[in-house]
Design a protein around this motif. Structure first.
Motif, PDB file in Angstrom:
ATOM      1  N   ALA A 217       7.408  -8.707 -16.277  1.00 45.32           N
ATOM      2  CA  ALA A 217       6.180  -9.505 -16.289  1.00 45.32           C
ATOM      3  C   ALA A 217       5.751  -9.846 -17.703  1.00 45.32           C
ATOM      4  N   ALA A 218       5.981  -8.931 -18.626  1.00 46.58           N
ATOM      5  CA  ALA A 218       5.526  -9.132 -20.004  1.00 46.58           C
ATOM      6  C   ALA A 218       6.468 -10.002 -20.824  1.00 46.58           C
ATOM      7  N   THR A 219       7.762  -9.988 -20.512  1.00 47.11           N
ATOM      8  CA  THR A 219       8.719 -10.629 -21.411  1.00 47.11           C
ATOM      9  C   THR A 219       9.512 -11.788 -20.812  1.00 47.11           C
ATOM     10  N   ALA A 220       9.676 -11.839 -19.497  1.00 52.53           N
ATOM     11  CA  ALA A 220      10.594 -12.822 -18.924  1.00 52.53           C
ATOM     12  C   ALA A 220       9.988 -13.704 -17.850  1.00 52.53           C
ATOM     13  N   LEU A 221       8.823 -13.368 -17.335  1.00 47.02           N
ATOM     14  CA  LEU A 221       8.259 -14.138 -16.232  1.00 47.02           C
ATOM     15  C   LEU A 221       7.958 -15.576 -16.649  1.00 47.02           C
ATOM     16  N   ALA A 222       7.437 -15.766 -17.844  1.00 47.45           N
ATOM     17  CA  ALA A 222       7.033 -17.105 -18.288  1.00 47.45           C
ATOM     18  C   ALA A 222       8.217 -18.068 -18.308  1.00 47.45           C
ATOM     19  N   ASP A 223       9.377 -17.600 -18.750  1.00 48.94           N
ATOM     20  CA  ASP A 223      10.555 -18.464 -18.890  1.00 48.94           C
ATOM     21  C   ASP A 223      11.552 -18.285 -17.749  1.00 48.94           C
ATOM     22  N   TYR A 224      11.113 -17.685 -16.659  1.00 50.04           N
ATOM     23  CA  TYR A 224      12.034 -17.346 -15.586  1.00 50.04           C
ATOM     24  C   TYR A 224      12.788 -18.552 -15.016  1.00 50.04           C
ATOM     25  N   PRO A 225      12.151 -19.714 -14.812  1.00 55.27           N
ATOM     26  CA  PRO A 225      12.900 -20.830 -14.202  1.00 55.27           C
ATOM     27  C   PRO A 225      14.164 -21.209 -14.961  1.00 55.27           C
ATOM     28  N   GLU A 226      14.122 -21.121 -16.298  1.00 59.50           N
ATOM     29  CA  GLU A 226      15.319 -21.431 -17.090  1.00 59.50           C
ATOM     30  C   GLU A 226      16.087 -20.168 -17.461  1.00 59.50           C
ATOM     31  N   THR A 236      16.195 -12.161 -16.003  1.00 54.81           N
ATOM     32  CA  THR A 236      15.960 -11.827 -14.604  1.00 54.81           C
ATOM     33  C   THR A 236      15.214 -10.500 -14.528  1.00 54.81           C
ATOM     34  N   SER A 237      14.699 -10.194 -13.343  1.00 53.73           N
ATOM     35  CA  SER A 237      13.877  -8.990 -13.216  1.00 53.73           C
ATOM     36  C   SER A 237      14.701  -7.716 -13.118  1.00 53.73           C
ATOM     37  N   ARG A 238      15.936  -7.803 -12.599  1.00 53.18           N
ATOM     38  CA  ARG A 238      16.776  -6.622 -12.357  1.00 53.18           C
ATOM     39  C   ARG A 238      16.061  -5.584 -11.485  1.00 53.18           C
ATOM     40  N   LEU A 239      15.223  -6.072 -10.596  1.00 48.79           N
ATOM     41  CA  LEU A 239      14.512  -5.199  -9.665  1.00 48.79           C
ATOM     42  C   LEU A 239      15.268  -4.977  -8.354  1.00 48.79           C
ATOM     43  N   SER A 266      -0.772 -20.026 -17.296  1.00 49.20           N
ATOM     44  CA  SER A 266       0.464 -20.672 -17.746  1.00 49.20           C
ATOM     45  C   SER A 266       1.708 -20.025 -17.139  1.00 49.20           C
ATOM     46  N   LEU A 267       1.555 -18.846 -16.551  1.00 54.97           N
ATOM     47  CA  LEU A 267       2.683 -18.152 -15.938  1.00 54.97           C
ATOM     48  C   LEU A 267       2.972 -18.642 -14.519  1.00 54.97           C
ATOM     49  N   LEU A 268       2.156 -19.569 -14.014  1.00 54.18           N
ATOM     50  CA  LEU A 268       2.255 -19.960 -12.608  1.00 54.18           C
ATOM     51  C   LEU A 268       3.643 -20.498 -12.262  1.00 54.18           C
ATOM     52  N   ARG A 269       4.198 -21.351 -13.125  1.00 53.81           N
ATOM     53  CA  ARG A 269       5.500 -21.947 -12.811  1.00 53.81           C
ATOM     54  C   ARG A 269       6.572 -20.864 -12.699  1.00 53.81           C
ATOM     55  N   GLY A 270       6.587 -19.940 -13.629  1.00 56.23           N
ATOM     56  CA  GLY A 270       7.551 -18.854 -13.563  1.00 56.23           C
ATOM     57  C   GLY A 270       7.321 -17.960 -12.359  1.00 56.23           C
ATOM     58  N   ALA A 271       6.059 -17.724 -12.036  1.00 58.49           N
ATOM     59  CA  ALA A 271       5.733 -16.873 -10.896  1.00 58.49           C
ATOM     60  C   ALA A 271       6.189 -17.500  -9.589  1.00 58.49           C
ATOM     61  N   GLU A 272       6.017 -18.807  -9.460  1.00 62.51           N
ATOM     62  CA  GLU A 272       6.443 -19.474  -8.224  1.00 62.51           C
ATOM     63  C   GLU A 272       7.957 -19.407  -8.067  1.00 62.51           C
ATOM     64  N   PHE A 274       9.971 -17.144  -9.323  1.00 60.20           N
ATOM     65  CA  PHE A 274      10.365 -15.761  -9.055  1.00 60.20           C
ATOM     66  C   PHE A 274      10.007 -15.352  -7.624  1.00 60.20           C
ATOM     67  N   THR A 275       8.834 -15.745  -7.179  1.00 57.01           N
ATOM     68  CA  THR A 275       8.418 -15.414  -5.809  1.00 57.01           C
ATOM     69  C   THR A 275       9.374 -16.031  -4.792  1.00 57.01           C
ATOM     70  N   ARG A 276       9.882 -17.200  -5.106  1.00 58.01           N
ATOM     71  CA  ARG A 276      10.849 -17.837  -4.203  1.00 58.01           C
ATOM     72  C   ARG A 276      12.108 -16.984  -4.060  1.00 58.01           C
ATOM     73  N   GLN A 277      12.488 -16.283  -5.127  1.00 56.79           N
ATOM     74  CA  GLN A 277      13.637 -15.396  -5.040  1.00 56.79           C
ATOM     75  C   GLN A 277      13.362 -14.210  -4.127  1.00 56.79           C
ATOM     76  N   LEU A 278      12.142 -13.725  -4.136  1.00 56.63           N
ATOM     77  CA  LEU A 278      11.764 -12.707  -3.148  1.00 56.63           C
ATOM     78  C   LEU A 278      11.893 -13.278  -1.736  1.00 56.63           C
ATOM     79  N   GLY A 279      11.590 -14.578  -1.596  1.00 59.87           N
ATOM     80  CA  GLY A 279      11.762 -15.227  -0.310  1.00 59.87           C
ATOM     81  C   GLY A 279      13.210 -15.235   0.144  1.00 59.87           C
ATOM     82  N   TRP A 280      14.139 -15.418  -0.787  1.00 63.06           N
ATOM     83  CA  TRP A 280      15.561 -15.375  -0.429  1.00 63.06           C
ATOM     84  C   TRP A 280      15.947 -13.976   0.042  1.00 63.06           C
ATOM     85  N   ARG A 281      15.383 -12.949  -0.572  1.00 64.02           N
ATOM     86  CA  ARG A 281      15.635 -11.579  -0.088  1.00 64.02           C
ATOM     87  C   ARG A 281      15.155 -11.434   1.347  1.00 64.02           C
TER      88      ARG A 281
END
Length: 486
Positions: A217-226, A236-239, A266-272, A274-281
């Motif tokens: 959340a602190a280091t990678a969420l903002a740039d997650y889409p790329e 990636t989260s490696r969770l 400003s984190l909304l785009r990255g959060a969306e 990432f959340t979509r990946q939880l949807g794939w799970r």
């Protein structure tokens, strides 16, 4: 005095644990983990998953001990072990997490429920592993979803998950006369220790899951889409292994992500993304629930007729050992062997090369991933392999064949990922790193690389092998004599 058993399965945590929380209403509480790999057949945990399980159980033992309790460890079958424990403890209730999607887990839970109810023990099942109940989501026609986007929309429109619950501060002590096996008796760790890379890469257990989420959340969420597409980056989260073993819940993750977005929009785009990946799970678990045959057979029945290569053993061995001659793929297989994990983008490339260019059955690749991944999950693994093979739900078309050279140049342009895992190629210039077979002899000599000695030539040429796969698809899967999708 009412005594309850809490049966831990793949929910190896104390926070946000609905079954544990509900059982605290009883006077005595007995946590137990039952090891029964025979009941998980044919998908008993692979070697990397067993390594993780050992350390996750150790962390759970510590967490319960800090709260005045202890974890009993037994060997299965689960029904017999729970009946015996209930007799010894005079237990009247059993609490457990009942939303595991695997067919074997569902069969096991049904047998336990039936036998304990006959014995007069009340059974209480709770969720937590998933965000939704698979039976609750259907198409308008009442059928299971087979395409991700409408499934994801339906999931988003369902009731939002409640807030996660904190861990209990204290738990009642477990009677001392109740016997537990030592964790080592489960023999989860390898006898010949090959796991140093796993130990250096991971911290199994609930504290490790919380730390991993906070760092992401602190280091990678903002740039997650790329960032998630570049294997050399920590994008990636490696969770995934923490989620698989229930050391953290998806609603805990969503809660943290939503909190971060509330503090920093400003984190909304990255959060969306990432959340979509939880949807794939969730989708992988959903498909496994509704189509339990798919770990072994294609969802699209036309692919039962596909003509795989007959003599694929040498090619399969080269792939498993990271010796295909395609650097981005070989780097991924070596990362997998060393750390028990492979970057998701590289998983797609490795799977595509195996299924399309080498024409090895996707089930072989799925089995290798099952044994070597610390995050081996039957729903996700099946979904991913059938997606690449083109035979599953929401699958990529068969004619989509990933070009490992172009993919490496796009997603590892400086070659940092390849150089990390293939040090024998480290001296090659970036221009040739993704395709060393095309490098001039002088360039290879300058880098100290002799193809066939230091690094293999490609086991198959890319373009001809791609065409052979397409020809096999046209001649078998597209034949009018075979079934349509099942």
């Amino acid at each position: 005095m009412r005594t309850a058993i809490v049966w831990f399965r793949r929910d190896l945590r104390v926070a946000d644990h609905p079954a544990l929380r509900a059982a605290r209403g009883c006077d005595r509480l007995i946590p137990v983990y039952i090891h029964g790999p025979d009941e998980d057949a044919p998908w008993a945990a692979g070697a990397a998953s067993r390594w993780w399980l050992h350390h996750s159980l150790s962390a759970l033992q510590h967490a319960l001990g800090r709260r005045g309790s202890r974890l009993l460890i037994c060997k299965g079958p689960a029904t017999e072990a729970l009946l015996q424990l209930a007799r010894e403890a005079d237990a009247t209730a059993l609490f457990w997490s009942g939303d595991l999607p695997e067919p074997a887990a569902r069969r096991q839970a049904a047998q336990v429920r039936s036998a304990l109810q006959v014995a007069g023990i009340s059974c209480h099942e709770f969720g937590g592993y998933l965000l939704h109940i698979p039976e609750a989501l259907r198409t308008r026609g009442g059928q299971p979803f087979r395409v991700f986007t409408p499934f994801w929309k339906a999931l988003q429109q369902s009731a939002p998950p409640s807030d996660p619950q904190p861990a209990p501060r204290a738990l009642p002590p477990v009677p001392g006369q109740l016997h537990s096996l030592p964790l080592a008796a489960l023999e989860l760790l390898p006898r010949i220790r090959w796991d140093s890379g796993l130990a250096a890469s991971w911290r199994p257990g609930e504290p490790g899951a919380r730390k991993r989420l906070a760092e992401f959340a602190a280091t990678a969420l903002a740039d997650y889409p790329e960032g998630r597409d570049h294997p050399a980056e920590t994008g990636t989260s490696r969770l995934s292994p923490h989620l698989h073993f229930g050391e953290i819940t998806p609603r805990q993750i969503l809660h943290v992500v939503d909190r971060e977005v509330a503090m920093s929009p400003s984190l909304l785009r990255g959060a969306e993304a990432f959340t979509r990946q939880l949807g794939w799970r969730e989708f992988g678990a959903y498909l496994l629930h509704h189509f339990p045959h798919t770990p072994e057979a294609p969802l699209d029945r036309r692919f039962e007729q596909f003509r795989w290569r007959h003599d694929y053993a040498p090619l399969y061995d080269a792939w498993r050992h990271g010796a295909t001659g395609y650097p981005i793929v070989d780097a991924g297989l070596r990362e997998l062997w060393h750390t028990g994990w492979m970057h998701n983008r590289v998983r797609l490339l490795a799977a595509s090369l195996l299924v399309k260019n080498l024409r090895v059955p996707w089930q072989e690749g799925a089995r290798w991933f099952w044994d070597t991944l610390v995050d081996a999950d039957l729903g996700n693994n099946t979904l991913g392999w059938q997606w690449v093979a083109g035979c599953g739900a929401d699958a990529a078309p068969f004619f989509r064949v990933f070009n490992p050279v172009l993919q490496a140049q796009r997603h590892d342009p400086q070659g940092r990922y390849v150089r990390r895992w293939l040090p024998e190629l480290a001296g090659l210039p970036d221009r040739w790193l993704a395709r060393p077979w095309a490098a001039p002899a002088t360039v290879l000599a300058s880098a100290g690389v002799v193809l066939g000695r230091d690094y293999p030539q490609p086991v198959v040429p890319f373009a001809p092998s791609r065409q052979e796969a397409l020809d096999a698809w046209h001649q078998s899967v597209r034949s009018p004599r075979v079934h349509g999708p099942g």
